[in-house]
Structures are given as C-alpha cells and as structure tokens.
Design a protein around this motif. Structure first.
Motif, PDB file in Angstrom:
ATOM      1  N   ILE A   1      -3.465  -5.379  -9.570  1.00 30.39           N
ATOM      2  CA  ILE A   1      -4.482  -5.764  -8.584  1.00 30.39           C
ATOM      3  C   ILE A   1      -5.388  -6.865  -9.124  1.00 30.39           C
ATOM      4  N   VAL A   2      -5.763  -6.792 -10.406  1.00 28.09           N
ATOM      5  CA  VAL A   2      -6.575  -7.854 -11.000  1.00 28.09           C
ATOM      6  C   VAL A   2      -5.827  -9.188 -10.943  1.00 28.09           C
ATOM      7  N   THR A   3      -4.543  -9.173 -11.253  1.00 28.27           N
ATOM      8  CA  THR A   3      -3.755 -10.410 -11.184  1.00 28.27           C
ATOM      9  C   THR A   3      -3.676 -10.929  -9.761  1.00 28.27           C
ATOM     10  N   THR A   4      -3.456 -10.039  -8.803  1.00 29.45           N
ATOM     11  CA  THR A   4      -3.374 -10.439  -7.390  1.00 29.45           C
ATOM     12  C   THR A   4      -4.673 -11.084  -6.926  1.00 29.45           C
ATOM     13  N   ALA A   5      -5.790 -10.428  -7.196  1.00 30.01           N
ATOM     14  CA  ALA A   5      -7.085 -10.952  -6.760  1.00 30.01           C
ATOM     15  C   ALA A   5      -7.407 -12.270  -7.452  1.00 30.01           C
ATOM     16  N   SER A   6      -7.071 -12.374  -8.737  1.00 26.51           N
ATOM     17  CA  SER A   6      -7.376 -13.591  -9.489  1.00 26.51           C
ATOM     18  C   SER A   6      -6.594 -14.786  -8.947  1.00 26.51           C
ATOM     19  N   ILE A   7      -5.302 -14.594  -8.711  1.00 28.58           N
ATOM     20  CA  ILE A   7      -4.469 -15.693  -8.218  1.00 28.58           C
ATOM     21  C   ILE A   7      -4.889 -16.114  -6.817  1.00 28.58           C
ATOM     22  N   ALA A   8      -5.162 -15.157  -5.936  1.00 29.96           N
ATOM     23  CA  ALA A   8      -5.616 -15.512  -4.588  1.00 29.96           C
ATOM     24  C   ALA A   8      -6.928 -16.274  -4.641  1.00 29.96           C
ATOM     25  N   ASN A   9      -7.819 -15.846  -5.501  1.00 29.72           N
ATOM     26  CA  ASN A   9      -9.105 -16.507  -5.691  1.00 29.72           C
ATOM     27  C   ASN A   9      -8.916 -17.972  -6.102  1.00 29.72           C
TER      28      ASN A   9
ATOM     29  N   GLY B   1      -0.619 -12.403  -4.931  1.00 29.72           N
ATOM     30  CA  GLY B   1      -1.816 -13.219  -4.749  1.00 29.72           C
ATOM     31  C   GLY B   1      -1.542 -14.474  -3.953  1.00 29.72           C
ATOM     32  N   VAL B   2      -0.409 -15.135  -4.237  1.00 29.25           N
ATOM     33  CA  VAL B   2      -0.026 -16.318  -3.460  1.00 29.25           C
ATOM     34  C   VAL B   2       0.223 -15.926  -2.011  1.00 29.25           C
ATOM     35  N   ALA B   3       0.964 -14.833  -1.803  1.00 29.56           N
ATOM     36  CA  ALA B   3       1.285 -14.402  -0.439  1.00 29.56           C
ATOM     37  C   ALA B   3       0.028 -14.061   0.355  1.00 29.56           C
ATOM     38  N   PHE B   4      -0.923 -13.378  -0.267  1.00 23.33           N
ATOM     39  CA  PHE B   4      -2.144 -12.998   0.449  1.00 23.33           C
ATOM     40  C   PHE B   4      -3.025 -14.206   0.740  1.00 23.33           C
ATOM     41  N   SER B   5      -2.980 -15.228  -0.121  1.00 26.45           N
ATOM     42  CA  SER B   5      -3.860 -16.381   0.080  1.00 26.45           C
ATOM     43  C   SER B   5      -3.397 -17.275   1.221  1.00 26.45           C
ATOM     44  N   ILE B   6      -2.115 -17.250   1.552  1.00 25.09           N
ATOM     45  CA  ILE B   6      -1.593 -18.179   2.573  1.00 25.09           C
ATOM     46  C   ILE B   6      -2.138 -17.864   3.961  1.00 25.09           C
ATOM     47  N   PRO B   7      -2.076 -16.619   4.462  1.00 28.42           N
ATOM     48  CA  PRO B   7      -2.672 -16.378   5.789  1.00 28.42           C
ATOM     49  C   PRO B   7      -4.193 -16.517   5.807  1.00 28.42           C
ATOM     50  N   LEU B   8      -4.829 -16.456   4.618  1.00 31.93           N
ATOM     51  CA  LEU B   8      -6.280 -16.606   4.563  1.00 31.93           C
ATOM     52  C   LEU B   8      -6.735 -18.063   4.534  1.00 31.93           C
ATOM     53  N   ARG B   9      -5.799 -18.996   4.332  1.00 29.02           N
ATOM     54  CA  ARG B   9      -6.207 -20.403   4.157  1.00 29.02           C
ATOM     55  C   ARG B   9      -6.917 -20.947   5.390  1.00 29.02           C
ATOM     56  N   ARG B  10      -6.333 -20.739   6.564  1.00 28.34           N
ATOM     57  CA  ARG B  10      -6.959 -21.287   7.769  1.00 28.34           C
ATOM     58  C   ARG B  10      -8.337 -20.689   8.015  1.00 28.34           C
TER      59      ARG B  10
END
Length: 691
Positions: free
Chosen positions: A455-463, A135-144
């Motif tokens: 997947i629930v954990t990944t989506a929750s953390i990225a959110n 979740g952290v990894a997926f959120s980083i490229p989405l930040r910008r």
C-alpha cells in the motif's frame, strides 16, 4: 495559464512559454525515443541507488523529478536534437526511482523480525512491482479530476515544468546566436554543477565511510537533576542537501520534534525512571523504546487528518473521473480526442488492476503458506487482497490530492505506512484468532508488513505520477505516453531495488539484524522508519505496545494538527506530520537536515538584501536552481559512494575493508572541520546569483 484549464485546444507550437517565446513545433515532435528510454533507465538506477542508501541509513528519501529533468536536459543536448517533450518523458521515467524507494519505510521490517534473512529477488521485486503498477493504474482515472478538474496548484509539478521550459528556451537562444544546438548553455552548466557537488560529497563520503578518517558526527549527553539531555549532529553533506530541498517550514517542524523528544520527553522519562550505564546510552534507550512512539502517534493523527479532510474532494474527483471516462466512451472515441487529453483506455486499466490481484494473492499465499491455516488460508488471501485494492486506492487518491495541494514531498507517506500497519496488525488477529500456530505472532506481523509495503508503494507511485502528469499537462505532453513510460520506470526500478537492498544489507547489516556473526554493529544501517513500524506491529500483535506513549502522541497530534490548520490559513507551512518525523528519526539525522533548511533560508535572505529590487526575483530563482543542483549532487555523490563501498565490503566478505583505523578525537575534529568547510561553500554558492 490556469492550472485547471485543459490544454487540448492548443498545440505546443502555439503555446507561449513562461518567458513569452514560442516553442518551435519541429523541436517538440519526439516524445518516446530509444535514447530517452535508455537515459531514463540509467538515471533511474543512479537515483534508485542514492535513495535506497539514504533511506536505509537515515529514513529519508528525496524527490528526483527536478534533478532528473536537469540531468536529462544536459545529456540530451550534448547528443543534439532534444526537445522539451523528450526531456519530460525522461524525467517522468526516472522520477519513479525516488518514489519506489519508499518501500524501505516498511520492507526491512521483514528482516528485523527474522521472517526474511535477506531480500529474496522475486518476492521483493514482486512487492514493489505490484504496488507500483497499482499506483500507476489508480493515478490514470484520477488525472482528469485531480490534474485538470480541481484547480490544484501542484507546486513541484509546476516547478519541474518551468525547469524544462527554461532549458528549452536557453537551447533556442543558443541556436539563434550560434546556429547550432550544442554545449555552453545553462543545462550543461547545471549538469557540471551537479557533478562537481556529487564529486565533492563523494570524496567526503569515501573518507568518512570508506577510509574512516573522518567521523560521521558527534553525539553526547549531560545530566541535570537526574534528567538526561541528548545532544549531537551528523557531518553528512547529503543530509544538508535534504534539508535544503524540503525547505525551512519542514525543517522548523523537524526541530520542533527534536525539542519535544530530546528537550522534554527524554529528560522527563529519564528523571522519572532508573537508568544504568552512560547518560548517552540511557537517553538513546529511552528514545528508542518510548519516545519515538509518541512521534508515531503524532504521525498517525497527521495522516488520518489529512485523509479525512480530503474525503469530500476525493470522492468528487473520483466521480468526475468516472463521468469523464464514460463520456469518452470506447477506444475509438478516445482517438478523436486531442493528443493532450488521451489517457490509456480505462478498460485496459481496470482489467490490469484486476489481473494484478492474482500475483498479489499469490504473494499473500506464499507468506501464509507455512502457518498451518488450513481452510482459513483462502479467506485470509481474499480479505487481504480486497483490503489492499480498496485501501490502496483511497490512500493513492489522498496522496495525489495532497501532492496537488502542497507538493509530493509533503504527502503523508510515513503516516500512511503507520496507519496501514496498525490497521493490518489489529485486523489479522481478529480474523485468524489462534489459527496461526506456534509461530503465529511472527507470521501475523510479517503479513501486516507485507500489506503495508504494497500500500505504501501504491500510494507513493500514484502521488508522484499525478505530479508528473501535471508537469506533462503544462508542457503539452501526451498523457498516455507518460503513463506508458511510468510503467517502464516501475518495472526498471523493481528489478533494481531488490539487489540494491540485498547488497547494502549484506555489507552493513541493520541495527538489530546483522547478516553474519562478527560484523561491526557500529556500521549497521539504522532503518529508522522500518524499525518503528515493526515495533508498532510487534507490540500490537504481542500485546506489549506502550499505549501510554502512543496516546500521548495522539493527543499532541491533535494539538499540532489544529496549529497546522491555523497557520495554513495564514499562508504558512508547519506540517504536524513532520513534527512526528522529527521525534522518531535519529538525532544526528534530524539536526543535520535542519541545518540544511536553515542555511538555505539564510542564503536567500542575504541574496534578497544584496540584490536590486528590479532583478531580485530572477536572481533568487537562479540561486534556487543552483541550490537544487548542489543539494541533489550531495545526495547522489555520497549515496553512490556508499553503494560502491558496500560492493567492496560484499566482495571482500567483511565490513570496513578499506578502513585505516583513524579514530578518536582527531577524526571528530577533522570531520567537523571538513563539514564546516562544506557548509561555508554551500552557503556562499546559494547566497549569490549565478554569474
């Protein structure tokens, strides 16, 4: 400031705050500090305990970002020398607690089906750690793209930033008036409010769940023409706090679900069928076996509609993120960027995500190793690992976008859990056929729940991460430092969640899965969301799912989604997904949550009527802050007492070790009196501006 405007051209020393003052640069120099990391870890443990307890008992968790920011400000200002950026780092780390706990939506299902007989540390921690780090990894490229490029409002992220700014401004006012940075300010008063509410709710929780001199709620039913109508409510102050925090719109949606479930579906189904035993038990059985599947159908449609409606902006956001990363170039080019635009390098993130696929593959292998799959085992591991990475990224992007649009509390995590479980339960039999052996059905259900949990954990953390990164953007924090601390928060939370879940299971047990013979089932935790996804997965794999109920839910979901879209164009909030949640959570939970939301709405109306127009908005905002503190205190107090009572039961080897045996109508009336007194005090405090 426009939320989509980059802040790189201005330093924190030059940016006006919401009140027009300027933040002194020497106060904001420190971000990551040893004391901040220690405080963030401590707050993580507290909110983790509260969220795990509430989630297992009621199916509801709460966002800890704003309460963590308030506690951080109070504690750090007592120590002296705290700045807004250090406070932001603490709340960033601690907010992972409330988010990582969303794994309780799925993971207890492994105990319910008998695949686990507790919560083994390494497997449980591995699921949450891998999902959280992805979740952290997926959120980083989405930040910008999502935080800086889409112009999304991020209401909860903006609220957290405003809390941090307000506390910082108050600190500077005190410094100017008193020549020092010590106590007496709003942050300390806020911390005292939270602790007082926690103590009050803790005492009530101890009397209810420990001494058992107060009833937990009241439930009943009546029969009219062969139809059974269920009635009831709980007496939990913590659930009142949940209702206040989610707001009147979500609470009205929950009440709509209650009306559909207990005012229409249960009466109709009990009238059409035969039921034995007391009316209350008959209504409960019909709800558990059939009606909550209607709610699951509504949630599935709500989640699917949310993801589908966001497909185009998500793809555009991903494209924008990749273009920004290519433009940034190598690591030395990143160093040339202003501090407020520096992310962790994308090559590191991509490499880390690929490395995480190895322990993820090991998890699947360990789950499937005893099923006798032979040559199918490597195929299964490869397919499911790829499924988690691809589907997890799509769900993370969808949740992150919705957090920006409506706030992280409105993200369709429940719907994602149900959709993922359905997809995995349908995919696995097609992939394996009859290769899973005599224990095949249980094995397939277990693997489906494993995939859904990650997947629930990944989506929750990225959110949650994207919301925190928005808060950081508004206070001119350094993104890569926030991202590093988010990793710390996931690691700490993953180490804590396994022993917490094991402790609560051993002390209370789950409805349908008690750890020891002779345990009282009355005290067992309901785990409603995990029970539902387990029922769905087991029904799909075994071919016994009542698809008629699910199809009715899908049809209702289409109608409710259309209504939600229509109301949203008028600026109103009525989430269809929350209607489904109102159908599958226990009645006592739903009604108590609804009371909290209605009480908050009535309190704000009363305050607006009694406050002169010139001071109205400021008074309402101050009252809301106090309401958030009181509600958070209720949650923390009752939940932490529940965890401590679980520890006492575990040490003694039996449930209800402190119970005095005070039951019957007297306990019900006494519990109702205490509950009404708590509601009255909460209403009084939230309906007037702090003096």
């Amino acid at each position: 400031m426009d939320p989509s405007t980059p802040t790189a051209t201005r330093d924190a020393a030059d940016r006006p705050t919401a009140a027009g003052s300027r933040v002194p640069p020497h106060r904001d120099a420190a971000e990551i500090t040893a004391r901040g990391l220690a405080l963030g870890a401590a707050i993580t443990v507290v909110f983790m305990a509260a969220n795990v307890y509430m989630g297992l008992k009621t199916g509801m968790t709460f966002s800890s970002s704003i309460p963590a920011a308030m506690i951080s400000m109070g504690c750090l200002r007592l120590l002296g020398g705290a700045g807004i950026l250090e406070n932001n780092i603490v709340q960033t780390q601690a907010s992972a607690a409330g988010t990582l706990c969303n794994v309780i939506l799925v993971l207890p299902g492994l105990v319910l089906i008998g695949h686990w007989h507790g919560f083994p540390f390494w497997e449980t921690a591995g699921i949450t750690l891998i999902g959280g780090l992805l979740g952290v990894a997926f959120s980083i490229p989405l930040r910008r793209a999502l935080v800086m490029g889409q112009g999304l409002p991020y209401p909860e992220g903006v609220a957290a930033a405003e809390v941090l700014r307000t506390g910082q401004e108050q600190g500077h006012e005190e410094q100017g008036h008193h020549g020092q940075e010590r106590s007496g300010g709003r942050s300390e008063r806020g911390l005292a409010t939270l602790l007082t509410a926690a103590a009050a709710a803790g005492l009530v929780g101890f009397a209810t769940n420990g001494l058992k001199v107060l009833a937990e709620g009241v439930r009943g039913a009546f029969v009219a023409g062969g139809a059974v109508f269920g009635l009831g409510t709980g007496f939990s102050l913590a659930l009142v706090g949940v209702g206040y925090l989610v707001g009147i719109g979500a609470c009205l949606a929950v009440l709509t679900g209650v009306v559909i479930a207990w005012g229409i579906a249960v009466p109709v189904l009990t009238a059409l069928g035969e039921h034995a035993g007391a009316p209350a038990e008959a209504a409960q059985t019909v709800w558990a076996d059939q009606v909550r599947l209607i709610g699951a159908g509504i949630i599935a449609v709500g989640g699917l509609w949310t993801v589908g409606s966001l497909a185009r902006p998500i793809l555009g956001s991903v494209r924008s993120a990749l273009e920004s990363a290519r433009a940034a170039g190598a690591e030395h080019s990143m160093r040339q960027l202003p501090r407020q635009e520096r992310d962790l390098p994308l090559p590191w993130i991509a490499g880390g995500a690929l490395l995480l696929s190895l322990p993820l593959a090991w998890l699947v292998w360990s789950f499937a190793g005893g099923a006798g799959l032979g040559g199918m085992l490597p195929v299964l591991v490869g397919v499911l690992t790829l499924f988690v990475l691809v589907f997890g990224f799509l769900m993370a992007a969808a949740c992150g976008y919705l957090a920006g649009l409506l706030g992280s509390s409105s993200s369709p995590i429940s719907g994602i859990g149900i959709l993922t479980t359905m997809a995995a339960a349908l995919l696995l039999p097609l992939l394996l056929g009859r290769a899973a052996g005599p224990e095949g059905e249980r094995f397939v259900v277990a693997v489906a729940l494993l995939v859904a949990a990650v997947i629930v954990t990944t989506a929750s953390i990225a959110n949650d991460n994207l919301q925190d990164l928005k808060t950081g953007q508004l206070v001119d924090a350094t993104p890569w430092r926030q991202q590093a601390v988010l990793i710390v928060g996931v690691v700490v939370g993953s180490a804590v969640i396994a022993p917490l879940m094991a402790l609560l299971y051993e002390a209370y047990g789950f409805v349908g899965a008690l750890p020891r013979e002779g345990m009282a089932s009355e005290s067992a935790m309901a785990v409603p969301q995990a029970a539902l996804v387990t029922q769905i997965a087991t029904g799909i794999v075994g071919g016994s799912l009542p698809w008629t109920m699910v199809l009715i839910g899908l049809g209702l979901g289409v109608v409710l989604v259309a209504l939600e879209a229509r109301l949203r164009r008028r600026g109103l909030t009525f989430p269809a997904l929350t209607v489904g949640i109102g159908m599958y959570l226990p009645l006592s939970v739903e009604m108590t949550i609804a009371l909290g939301g209605i009480l908050g709405w009535l309190a704000e109306r009363r305050l607006r009527r009694r406050t002169p127009e010139a001071a109205r908005e400021g008074a309402v905002e101050a009252a809301r802050r106090r309401g958030v503190l009181l509600a958070s205190g209720f949650l923390v107090g009752e939940s932490c007492v529940g965890v401590l009572l679980a520890g006492a039961d575990w040490l003694s080897g039996r449930s209800g070790v402190l119970a005095l045996g005070f039951e019957g109508p007297a306990a019900t009336w006494l519990g109702l009196a205490v509950f009404l007194a708590g509601l009255g005090a909460f209403y009084r405090l939230t309906s007037r501006a702090p003096g």
